[in-house]
Design an enzyme around this catalytic site. Sequence first.
Site, PDB file in Angstrom:
ATOM      1  N   TYR A   1      35.204  74.928  12.351  1.00 21.03           N
ATOM      2  CA  TYR A   1      34.588  73.642  12.049  1.00 21.03           C
ATOM      3  C   TYR A   1      33.571  73.651  10.916  1.00 21.03           C
ATOM      4  O   TYR A   1      33.200  72.591  10.418  1.00 21.03           O
ATOM      5  CB  TYR A   1      33.978  73.059  13.320  1.00 21.03           C
ATOM      6  CG  TYR A   1      35.056  72.726  14.327  1.00 21.03           C
ATOM      7  CD1 TYR A   1      35.834  71.588  14.182  1.00 21.03           C
ATOM      8  CD2 TYR A   1      35.334  73.593  15.379  1.00 21.03           C
ATOM      9  CE1 TYR A   1      36.851  71.294  15.072  1.00 21.03           C
ATOM     10  CE2 TYR A   1      36.344  73.302  16.277  1.00 21.03           C
ATOM     11  CZ  TYR A   1      37.101  72.153  16.125  1.00 21.03           C
ATOM     12  OH  TYR A   1      38.112  71.868  16.999  1.00 21.03           O
TER      13      TYR A   1
ATOM     14  N   PHE B   1      32.142  68.512  26.512  1.00 17.49           N
ATOM     15  CA  PHE B   1      32.941  67.293  26.392  1.00 17.49           C
ATOM     16  C   PHE B   1      34.138  67.534  25.491  1.00 17.49           C
ATOM     17  O   PHE B   1      34.227  68.545  24.828  1.00 17.49           O
ATOM     18  CB  PHE B   1      32.088  66.126  25.880  1.00 17.49           C
ATOM     19  CG  PHE B   1      31.378  66.374  24.579  1.00 17.49           C
ATOM     20  CD1 PHE B   1      31.998  66.086  23.373  1.00 17.49           C
ATOM     21  CD2 PHE B   1      30.100  66.896  24.554  1.00 17.49           C
ATOM     22  CE1 PHE B   1      31.353  66.302  22.161  1.00 17.49           C
ATOM     23  CE2 PHE B   1      29.438  67.111  23.354  1.00 17.49           C
ATOM     24  CZ  PHE B   1      30.055  66.834  22.168  1.00 17.49           C
TER      25      PHE B   1
END
Length: 418
Positions: free
Chosen positions: A128, A418
């Site tokens: 990322y 999450f």
Amino acid sequence: MTTRPAIDVRPITEADIPDWTRALHTGFLRSPAPTQEEIDSRTGYLLAHRTQGAFDAGRCVATYRSFDQELTVPGGHQVPADAISNVAVTATHRRRGLLTRMMTQDLTAAKERGDVAATLIAAEYQIYGRYGFGPATSMTEWTVDVLRTGLDARRLTPDDGGRIDLVDGEDVRKLGPDLHERLRRAQPGAVSRDDRWWQVNTGVVHLDRTPWVEPFYALYRSPSGEPEGLVSYVCDDTWHDKQPHDTAQVNWLIATTPAAERALWHYLCSIDWVTQVKSGWRAPDDLLPLHLPNPRAAKATTSQADWLWVRLLDVVRALEARAYDGVGALVLEVADAAGLAGGRYRLEAAPDGASCTPTGASPELTLDIADLAALWLGDESAVRLAALGRVREERAGAAQVADALLRTSRRPWCPDMF
């Protein structure tokens, strides 16, 4: 020589959900076939315009989902964020730019929507950074050897006059959201939870094939009767030589005061048959060891690992939203290969507020947008990044100025996956 057909990257429809879920399971190396219960559950909450799939000859081969979130910054202000989850690319379709296409579409939409940042929990470290994300919080897991804590087994109630009661899932759904709101509004790095989070974590909604095991829930009330802490945990059933050696595994623990936190950890260490407590994901500077008479009883099983990753979409709003303990000014040259938030900015900060404005002044500190994200919540050090060559001082001492302005006395922490 044949031409490979183009892979279609698009928002999914309701009819795509079974195939999309299969691709998600495949990417995460779970059993590919989803249950009907999971399909029905996802149908009820997936936002079609925020859920993308990559389709090769009509078959889903990559998944991506985002949703609205609020992120707490130093000082307690919450900013709107684009939370990213369920990112998976099937092994047969890696290195074809599918994630880049989905990420680009989502981040562009998030910036247009007015989100200050994007967030995610990275399964793999190396992916990322190339999209402008930086690791902004860390976590630590602790294992407590109960027999070494030094706690008095005869004193089973909180010594501050409060009390602890076992409650059920219905109580958690009633009391938990308010407790979490109080925690996350005071904890930099914490994120919002919706009603579905509480349903999933109390067994109302099931997402996978694993049978639901009802955990124990313990509620701490202050001497005045105010709920101030809540913990979810499970215990195993381990015996050696006719002696119990159970482990209490904490799923999550919310405490809005140090007294509540201390009382809940002491409670977990006082349960009959439990000889070991595993803390779950905690802040890297968590008080757990120091709540024990013998802090050495708590061993860091994960000494430090990256947790919440952040991608800034609006540098001005991001730097103006957070609080600063010191007074100072700094000109930042921010590089952003995606063209979403780069530029040169002058930050002027003080305890009573901050301003961040585009400027033509000479830069004092040059850094990538991912490294600014790592500094933003106060956990990383510009001096450390300069030593690694990731931040460049254009003026001697600029990295120290950045640390004096940005670093916080307690480290940011995100309690959530999450």
